[in-house]
Scaffold this motif. Structure first.
Motif, mmCIF file in Angstrom:
data_model
loop_
_atom_site.group_PDB
_atom_site.id
_atom_site.type_symbol
_atom_site.label_atom_id
_atom_site.label_comp_id
_atom_site.label_asym_id
_atom_site.label_seq_id
_atom_site.Cartn_x
_atom_site.Cartn_y
_atom_site.Cartn_z
ATOM 1 N N GLU A 59 0.825 -1.213 0.000
ATOM 2 C CA GLU A 59 0.000 0.000 0.000
ATOM 3 C C GLU A 59 0.863 1.268 0.000
ATOM 4 O OE1 GLU A 59 -0.308 -2.588 1.875
ATOM 5 O OE2 GLU A 59 -2.384 -3.318 1.803
ATOM 6 N N ASN A 60 1.898 1.278 0.845
ATOM 7 C CA ASN A 60 2.735 2.475 0.937
ATOM 8 C C ASN A 60 3.500 2.732 -0.355
ATOM 9 O OD1 ASN A 60 1.993 3.141 3.564
ATOM 10 N ND2 ASN A 60 3.637 1.949 4.483
ATOM 11 N N THR A 62 2.759 1.631 -3.346
ATOM 12 C CA THR A 62 1.809 1.977 -4.413
ATOM 13 C C THR A 62 1.418 3.442 -4.332
ATOM 14 O OG1 THR A 62 0.934 -0.287 -4.429
ATOM 15 C CG2 THR A 62 -0.419 1.431 -5.433
ATOM 16 N N LYS A 63 1.151 3.913 -3.107
ATOM 17 C CA LYS A 63 0.831 5.330 -2.925
ATOM 18 C C LYS A 63 2.010 6.217 -3.320
ATOM 19 C CE LYS A 63 -2.694 5.470 0.714
ATOM 20 N NZ LYS A 63 -2.979 5.955 2.107
ATOM 21 N N THR A 66 1.917 6.411 -7.113
ATOM 22 C CA THR A 66 0.706 6.924 -7.760
ATOM 23 C C THR A 66 0.220 8.250 -7.188
ATOM 24 O OG1 THR A 66 -0.695 5.622 -6.250
ATOM 25 C CG2 THR A 66 -0.054 4.595 -8.345
ATOM 26 N N GLN A 67 0.494 8.505 -5.902
ATOM 27 C CA GLN A 67 -0.008 9.733 -5.286
ATOM 28 C C GLN A 67 0.699 10.974 -5.828
ATOM 29 O OE1 GLN A 67 -0.613 9.491 -1.033
ATOM 30 N NE2 GLN A 67 -0.179 11.680 -0.760
ATOM 31 N N ASP A 242 1.721 12.008 5.537
ATOM 32 C CA ASP A 242 1.500 10.576 5.356
ATOM 33 C C ASP A 242 2.872 9.906 5.368
ATOM 34 O OD1 ASP A 242 0.361 8.174 4.932
ATOM 35 O OD2 ASP A 242 -0.649 8.688 3.056
ATOM 36 N N PRO A 245 3.875 6.406 2.941
ATOM 37 C CA PRO A 245 4.253 6.675 1.546
ATOM 38 C C PRO A 245 5.463 7.598 1.420
ATOM 39 C CG PRO A 245 1.887 6.825 1.813
ATOM 40 C CD PRO A 245 2.463 6.710 3.192
#
Length: 278
Positions: A59-60, A62-63, A66-67, A242, A245
C-alpha cells in the motif's frame, strides 16, 4: 616464538569504533525502511520493531508511485545530474590539466583560488545566483538547476591531483605524436584518470540528486522538480504528513544511488587514494 591468538587491543578499538560509527550511520536508513512497510497505526508506537505486525509495504509503495509523479521526479533527477556531470567533466578536466601540466603566469594563484572556493558552501552564492537567473530569465527551467554547478572546485582539485601522478614523459610523447593540448586531455589524460572520473561522478551525482536547497528556490513547476523536492508532495499541513508513503518514496529515491555506489565502489576508492598519493 608465540603466535598471537587474540587481536591486539588497538585493533579491537578500531573495529569497535568502526562498528559504532556504521551503526549510527545505518540506523536512520533502517528506521526509514521499517516505516515504509508499516501501517499508520504502528508508525508512532513507543516500542520499535523492524518488521510490522501488519505488512503495509504494498500500500505504501503503491501510494508513493501513484499519489505523486515520482517517476517524473526521478527522470528530472537523471536529466539534471547527467547534464551537470557531463558539463563539469568538460570544464574541470581541461582546467585541471592546465594547473597540473602547463607552465603559465598565475598558475599557483589560480590553484589557491580553487582551494579557497572549496571552503565556500554553495548556499553562500544562492542569492546572487537567484538574482542573476532572474535577470537572464532561466529560473523555473532545467538551466536554472544545471548551470550554477558547471564549475566544480572539487572536480578541478581531484583531477589536478590525479593528473599530477601521470609522468610528464607521457605528455611530452603525446605532443611529439602531434596531439594538441585538448587532444591530450581527452585522448590521454581522461582515459588514464578513469578511476578519478568515476569517483568524482559518484560525488557529483549523489550531491545533486540529494540537493533540496537550490531547487526549492530555482523551480516551482512540478514537471521540473528533482526527487528531494518532489517528495515534499507528501507533506500536507491540513491532513498531516503521510509518513508511510513518504518513507517509501524516500527509499525509492535513494535506491539508485546505493546501487550505483555498490557497483562502482572499487573504482571510487581507487580514484580517491591514487590522487592522494601525490
Amino acid at each position: 616464538m608465540m603466535t598471537r591468538i587474540f587481536p591486539a587491543p588497538a585493533a579491537i578499538l578500531r573495529h569497535a569504533a568502526l562498528l559504532v560509527t556504521a551503526a549510527l550511520i545505518l540506523a536512520p536508513f533502517v528506521w526509514m525502511v521499517s516505516l515504509s512497510i508499516k501501517p499508520p497505526g504502528e508508525i508512532f508506537r513507543a516500542s520499535f520493531s523492524f518488521w510490522p505486525e501488519q505488512f503495509y509495504g504494498i500500500e505504501n509503495y503503491t501510494k508513493a508511485i501513484t499519489q505523486a509523479p515520482l517517476p517524473r521526479y526521478m527522470l528530472n533527477g537523471v536529466i539534471v545530474c547527467a547534464s551537470i556531470l557531463a558539463l563539469q567533466i568538460a570544464v574541470c578536466a581541461p582546467a585541471a590539466y592546465a594547473l597540473a601540466k602547463l607552465e603559465f603566469a598565475g598558475r599557483d594563484l589560480l590553484f589557491a583560488l580553487v582551494l579557497i572556493a572549496l571552503l565556500l558552501p554553495h548556499e553562500v552564492l544562492a542569492l546572487p545566483l537567484f538574482i542573476f537567473g532572474a535577470k537572464i530569465g532561466i529560473l523555473n527551467t532545467y538551466a536554472a538547476l544545471i548551470f550554477p554547478y558547471v564549475v566544480s572546485p572539487f572536480g578541478i582539485f581531484l583531477f589536478r591531483q590525479f593528473f599530477k601522478t601521470i609522468p610528464d614523459d607521457v605528455v611530452h610523447a603525446a605532443r611529439l605524436d602531434g596531439y594538441s593540448e585538448i587532444g591530450i586531455v581527452w585522448k590521454i589524460m581522461i582515459p588514464m584518470a578513469l578511476p578519478a572520473a568515476i569517483a568524482f561522478g559518484i560525488f557529483s551525482v549523489v550531491s545533486h540528486w540529494n540537493s533540496l536547497f537550490w531547487p526549492l528556490i530555482a523551480v516551482s513547476d512540478a514537471n521540473l522538480m528533482p526527487p528531494p523536492l518532489g517528495i515534499l508532495t507528501f507533506r500536507n499541513e491540513e491532513v498531516g504528513i503521510d509518513f508511510g508513503p513518504l518513507m517509501a518514496a524516500t527509499v525509492i529515491v535513494i535506491f539508485p544511488l546505493t546501487l550505483v555506489f555498490l557497483t562502482a565502489q572499487r573504482w571510487f576508492i581507487g580514484g580517491l587514494t591514487t590522487g592522494a598519493i601525490k
